[in-house]
Motif scaffolding. Structure first.
Motif, mmCIF file in Angstrom:
data_model
loop_
_atom_site.group_PDB
_atom_site.id
_atom_site.type_symbol
_atom_site.label_atom_id
_atom_site.label_comp_id
_atom_site.label_asym_id
_atom_site.label_seq_id
_atom_site.Cartn_x
_atom_site.Cartn_y
_atom_site.Cartn_z
ATOM 1 N N UNK A 175 0.818 -1.219 0.000
ATOM 2 C CA UNK A 175 0.000 0.000 0.000
ATOM 3 C C UNK A 175 0.854 1.273 0.000
ATOM 4 N N UNK A 176 2.164 1.067 -0.150
ATOM 5 C CA UNK A 176 3.108 2.193 -0.252
ATOM 6 C C UNK A 176 3.023 3.144 0.946
ATOM 7 N N UNK A 177 3.010 2.548 2.138
ATOM 8 C CA UNK A 177 3.055 3.340 3.360
ATOM 9 C C UNK A 177 4.471 3.873 3.546
ATOM 10 N N UNK A 178 4.593 5.175 3.656
ATOM 11 C CA UNK A 178 5.906 5.816 3.826
ATOM 12 C C UNK A 178 6.450 5.499 5.217
ATOM 13 N N UNK A 179 7.619 4.870 5.258
ATOM 14 C CA UNK A 179 8.224 4.488 6.534
ATOM 15 C C UNK A 179 8.617 5.688 7.386
ATOM 16 N N UNK A 180 8.736 6.853 6.759
ATOM 17 C CA UNK A 180 9.137 8.052 7.495
ATOM 18 C C UNK A 180 7.955 8.790 8.106
ATOM 19 N N UNK A 181 6.752 8.314 7.831
ATOM 20 C CA UNK A 181 5.572 8.977 8.372
ATOM 21 C C UNK A 181 5.001 8.187 9.557
ATOM 22 N N UNK A 182 4.335 8.918 10.428
ATOM 23 C CA UNK A 182 3.667 8.291 11.559
ATOM 24 C C UNK A 182 2.307 7.776 11.099
ATOM 25 N N UNK A 183 1.964 6.573 11.548
ATOM 26 C CA UNK A 183 0.719 5.944 11.110
ATOM 27 C C UNK A 183 -0.333 6.086 12.208
ATOM 28 N N UNK A 184 -1.454 6.708 11.859
ATOM 29 C CA UNK A 184 -2.529 6.970 12.804
ATOM 30 C C UNK A 184 -3.709 6.063 12.471
ATOM 31 N N UNK A 185 -4.143 5.260 13.417
ATOM 32 C CA UNK A 185 -5.350 4.452 13.241
ATOM 33 C C UNK A 185 -6.545 5.249 13.763
ATOM 34 N N UNK A 237 -11.610 16.671 3.075
ATOM 35 C CA UNK A 237 -11.029 17.454 1.984
ATOM 36 C C UNK A 237 -10.117 16.578 1.137
ATOM 37 N N UNK A 238 -9.808 17.038 -0.057
ATOM 38 C CA UNK A 238 -8.947 16.266 -0.953
ATOM 39 C C UNK A 238 -7.570 16.047 -0.336
ATOM 40 N N UNK A 239 -7.034 17.077 0.321
ATOM 41 C CA UNK A 239 -5.713 16.950 0.948
ATOM 42 C C UNK A 239 -5.716 15.870 2.030
ATOM 43 N N UNK A 240 -6.806 15.831 2.780
ATOM 44 C CA UNK A 240 -6.919 14.810 3.826
ATOM 45 C C UNK A 240 -7.083 13.426 3.213
ATOM 46 N N UNK A 241 -7.891 13.307 2.175
ATOM 47 C CA UNK A 241 -8.095 12.020 1.511
ATOM 48 C C UNK A 241 -6.788 11.433 1.001
ATOM 49 N N UNK A 242 -5.890 12.289 0.569
ATOM 50 C CA UNK A 242 -4.600 11.814 0.070
ATOM 51 C C UNK A 242 -3.745 11.170 1.166
ATOM 52 N N UNK A 243 -4.062 11.474 2.424
ATOM 53 C CA UNK A 243 -3.318 10.886 3.542
ATOM 54 C C UNK A 243 -3.966 9.602 4.069
ATOM 55 N N UNK A 244 -5.159 9.283 3.572
ATOM 56 C CA UNK A 244 -5.918 8.130 4.059
ATOM 57 C C UNK A 244 -5.718 6.926 3.132
ATOM 58 N N UNK A 245 -5.366 5.791 3.708
ATOM 59 C CA UNK A 245 -5.293 4.532 2.953
ATOM 60 C C UNK A 245 -6.572 3.758 3.272
ATOM 61 N N UNK A 246 -7.617 4.069 2.564
ATOM 62 C CA UNK A 246 -8.962 3.590 2.883
ATOM 63 C C UNK A 246 -9.066 2.070 2.791
ATOM 64 N N UNK A 247 -8.348 1.475 1.860
ATOM 65 C CA UNK A 247 -8.488 0.032 1.598
ATOM 66 C C UNK A 247 -7.506 -0.842 2.363
ATOM 67 N N UNK A 248 -6.656 -0.225 3.168
ATOM 68 C CA UNK A 248 -5.737 -1.026 3.975
ATOM 69 C C UNK A 248 -6.505 -1.456 5.224
ATOM 70 N N UNK A 249 -6.993 -2.682 5.185
ATOM 71 C CA UNK A 249 -7.918 -3.148 6.205
ATOM 72 C C UNK A 249 -7.599 -4.596 6.562
ATOM 73 N N UNK A 250 -7.676 -4.925 7.819
ATOM 74 C CA UNK A 250 -7.451 -6.309 8.232
ATOM 75 C C UNK A 250 -8.592 -7.204 7.794
ATOM 76 N N UNK A 251 -8.277 -8.423 7.420
ATOM 77 C CA UNK A 251 -9.297 -9.368 6.975
ATOM 78 C C UNK A 251 -10.020 -10.025 8.145
ATOM 79 N N UNK A 252 -9.403 -9.986 9.317
ATOM 80 C CA UNK A 252 -10.011 -10.542 10.525
ATOM 81 C C UNK A 252 -9.397 -9.842 11.732
#
Length: 355
Positions: A175-185, A237-252
């Protein structure tokens, strides 16, 4: 020694009750400690070295008197010395009564002395606590066993194995998560509608989070909640949407736990996701429903790593004279009064301290 701990209901309840097992195993390392729960909560017990066997009580057994009594006598055959019934409802009353255990522990109810040898009155809201009453009341159930209070560990724990961790690293790479960024759930939606912060308000919370630099945002939701999740996403907003990985979801549930283990913090609705994040030692910002008692479920609140908000913190007059049932009935109108602007600064503070 053989112990059985019983906790039915939801994931958060089950996870918090594992502290009983953790402390029993520390005191009795050679004892057998079994845990009974519903099918939906098994995943938060997997990998816990302090639980020897997970006993599942399926829905179909609960709904058949014949099957339930057959199950009860299977439990009796295991010859437990101690049963700790955290749930304390009719089905577990019967399981405990016929277990054959010499020591049977539960919370006090007017009829509970029929079933249990030790009936302990829960702490009420007058007790000062940094752990939260959900934690304190579970530790209370250990009192009859004479464990050293000074050595008790109040922190629930989750365990992620190496394969789960490796699979999540690969998932993040895909999902091309940038390793230099903090990940917020973001705990986007509650387990029920009356525990779900209004969608348009949650969209504003996501905006507040996205205003910080170098953050990646993941959404936690079930497949059957996807339409509500999309509503929140589309309101951003579009800028916020660009920071969201909507489809990165656990299967269980196990995959969610592994994903949460790779995140830096969690923000959102009170519920199982928040409790799991805390068990992974992740900072949390929790938004409580108006009818949920914060003093019970705001566990490990310290104003820095774990912060929570409730309408009572800002507009206590709205619920001061209302019975719990009335608050629950009017949750929607009370949520409307609980606007995200009220705690915008608290989110900023939380992000600054933990990101």
């Amino acid at each position: 020694m053989k112990f059985l701990v019983i906790q039915q209901k939801r994931v958060g309840d089950v996870l918090i009750s594992t502290i009983i097992c953790n402390n029993l195993k520390k005191k009795h390392p050679n004892a057998t400690i079994d845990f009974m729960c519903y099918t939906n909560s098994v995943d938060v017990l997997i990998g816990n070295p302090n639980i020897d066997n997970i006993i599942v009580l399926p829905h179909k057994i609960r709904k058949s008197y014949f099957s339930l009594f057959k199950f009860i006598f299977e439990i009796r055959a295991k010859k437990y010395d101690v049963v700790i019934d955290v749930y304390n409802k009719l089905e577990t009353n019967l399981i405990t009564l016929f277990s054959g255990a010499n020591t049977k522990i539960a919370y006090h109810k007017w009829y509970s002395s029929i079933f249990y040898t030790h009936n302990l009155k829960r702490f009420d809201n007058t007790k000062d606590t940094n752990y939260g009453l959900a934690i304190e009341n579970r530790l209370l159930l250990l009192e009859p066993l004479n464990l050293d209070k000074s050595t008790l560990d109040p922190f629930p724990k989750l365990f992620v194995n190496s394969k789960e961790n490796e699979d999540t690293i690969i998932l993040f790479e895909q999902h091309k998560i940038d390793k230099n960024e903090k990940v917020i759930m973001i705990s986007l939606l509650g387990s029920e509608q009356n525990k779900t912060y209004p969608l348009e308000y949650m969209a504003k919370v996501v905006e507040y989070v996205a205003a910080h630099e170098n953050v990646t945002i993941l959404f936690n939701y079930f497949e059957n909640q996807i339409e509500d999740a999309k509503k929140i996403y589309n309101s951003c907003s579009k800028n916020t949407q660009e920071k969201i990985h909507f489809d990165l979801l656990g299967s269980d549930l196990r995959s969610f736990i592994a994903i949460m283990n790779r995140c830096d913090v969690i923000i959102g609705n009170d519920g199982g996701a928040i409790n799991m994040a805390k068990a992974l030692n992740k900072p949390s910002f929790t938004i409580f429903s108006p009818f949920v008692e914060k003093k019970i479920w705001a566990t490990f609140e310290d104003g820095l790593r774990n912060i929570s908000v409730h309408i009572n913190d800002f507009k206590p007059e709205l619920i001061a004279n209302l019975h719990h049932d009335e608050i629950k009935k009017n949750y929607s109108s009370l949520y409307r009064e609980f606007t995200p602007e009220l705690f915008k600064d608290k989110i900023k503070f939380f992000m600054t301290k933990n990101i």
